[in-house]
Design an enzyme around this catalytic site. Structure first.
Site, PDB file in Angstrom:
ATOM      1  N   HIS A 113       0.867  -1.272   0.204  1.00  0.00           N
ATOM      2  CA  HIS A 113       0.048   0.147  -0.256  1.00  0.00           C
ATOM      3  C   HIS A 113       0.944   1.264   0.155  1.00  0.00           C
ATOM      4  O   HIS A 113       1.889   1.293   0.781  1.00  0.00           O
ATOM      5  CB  HIS A 113      -0.816  -0.093   1.126  1.00  0.00           C
ATOM      6  N   GLU A 182       8.377   1.201  -3.584  1.00  0.00           N
ATOM      7  CA  GLU A 182       7.424  -0.178  -3.584  1.00  0.00           C
ATOM      8  C   GLU A 182       8.178  -1.234  -4.151  1.00  0.00           C
ATOM      9  O   GLU A 182       8.076  -2.413  -3.609  1.00  0.00           O
ATOM     10  CB  GLU A 182       6.149  -0.010  -4.580  1.00  0.00           C
TER      11      GLU A 182
HETATM   12  C1  GRF Z   1       0.681   1.092  -7.145  1.00  0.00           C
HETATM   13  O1  GRF Z   1       0.966   2.411  -6.174  1.00  0.00           O
HETATM   14  C2  GRF Z   1      -0.079  -0.066  -6.143  1.00  0.00           C
HETATM   15  O2  GRF Z   1       0.030   0.217  -4.738  1.00  0.00           O
HETATM   16  C3  GRF Z   1      -1.439   0.783  -6.720  1.00  0.00           C
HETATM   17  O3  GRF Z   1      -1.064   0.753  -8.235  1.00  0.00           O
HETATM   18  C4  GRF Z   1       0.166   1.165  -8.224  1.00  0.00           C
HETATM   19  C5  GRF Z   1       0.802   0.353  -9.414  1.00  0.00           C
HETATM   20  O4  GRF Z   1       0.773  -0.884  -9.115  1.00  0.00           O
HETATM   21  N1  GRF Z   1      -2.384  -0.168  -6.231  1.00  0.00           N
HETATM   22  P1  GRF Z   1       1.484  -2.057 -10.414  1.00  0.00           P
HETATM   23  O5  GRF Z   1       2.352  -0.938 -11.138  1.00  0.00           O
HETATM   24  O6  GRF Z   1       0.222  -2.363 -10.910  1.00  0.00           O
HETATM   25  O7  GRF Z   1       2.114  -2.848  -9.566  1.00  0.00           O
END
Ligand code: GRF
Length: 200
Positions: A113, A182
C-alpha cells in the site's frame, strides 16, 4: 516456495518480483498471476516471463446478479488450486471479503500500500498524500507492505519506508518516487515472510 501474485493494472510490482527471482534475490516461483481486470499490462509482463495468468473479473458477476461473495470464493478457489505458500497483492485494487480470507487460514497474504500505516487507507493514496502535503498537513509520506486482514490496509506492517515529498514535486514525481520504493520493499517483505514460513 510458490507465490501467487494478484494484480489489477500495470504490474510494475509484479515485475519487481519477477526480476528479483531472475537475479536470485528472491528464491521462489510464481505459478500463476491472477488479475481482476482483463487486458492490463501486468498480464503481458507475466506472459513475457513465461508465467501463467488468469483473469477473473468482477463485472460478469455483477452483470449476472451474482454477489461479491461468489466472486471472492471463486477467486479463492483459483488461488487454492495453485497451492501457494504465499499470496501477494501487488497493486490489486479489490477489497477481499471474509469469504475470501477464510479460505486462507494459514497461508500468509500480504499487500502493498503506497502510504504509511493508518494514513490514506484505501484508493488514491498517493494523490491524497500529495494533496495533504500541499495543504501543509504532512511533511512526508511512505509505502508499506502489510499482512492482509479484514480491515482495509489495516494489517500488521511488515516493511514500512518513508518517502519524502519535495516542494517542487508534481504528482507524477511523487508517484515515481513512491513506485521505486514499492518495488524494493515488496521484495524485502516477500523475503521476510518466506523466511518466517521456512523457519516454522
Ligand atoms: C501501486 O501504487 C499500487 O500500490 C497501486 O497501483 C500502483 C501501481 O501498481 N495499487 P502496479 O504497477 O500495478 O504494480
Amino acid at each position: 516456495p510458490r507465490i501467487v501474485v494478484l494484480i489489477s493494472g500495470t504490474g510494475s510490482n509484479l515485475q519487481a518480483l519477477i526480476d528479483a527471482i531472475a537475479n536470485g534475490t528472491l528464491k521462489a516461483d510464481i505459478p500463476v498471476v491472477i488479475s481482476n481486470r482483463p487486458n492490463v499490462f501486468g498480464l503481458e509482463r507475466a506472459a513475457n516471463a513465461g508465467i501463467a495468468s488468469k483473469v477473473l473479473a468482477l463485472k460478469p458477476y455483477t452483470n449476472a446478479g451474482k454477489t461479491r461473495t461468489e466472486y471472492d470464493s471463486d477467486l479463492a478457489r483459483l488461488i487454492v488450486d495453485a497451492k501457494p505458500d504465499l499470496v501477494v497483492l501487488a497493486g490489486f485494487m479489490h477489497i477481499l471479503s471474509p469469504t475470501f480470507l477464510n479460505q486462507f487460514p494459514t497461508t500468509p497474504i500480504i499487500n502493498l500500500h503506497p502510504a504509511l500505516p493508518g494514513q490514506f487507507d484505501g484508493a488514491r493514496a498517493i494523490e491524497r498524500a500529495f494533496e495533504a502535503y500541499q495543504r501543509g498537513e504532512i511533511k512526508h509520506t511512505g509505502v508499506m507492505v502489510h499482512r492482509v486482514i479484514q480491515e482495509v490496509d489495516g494489517g500488521e506492517p511488515l516493511v514500512v519506508r518513508e518517502v519524502e515529498i519535495k516542494p517542487e514535486d508534481d504528482l507524477a514525481a511523487l508517484q515515481a518516487r513512491i513506485h521505486a520504493v514499492e518495488h524494493v520493499i515488496l521484495v524485502e517483505a516477500t523475503n521476510k515472510v518466506l523466511s518466517e514460513i521456512a523457519s516454522v
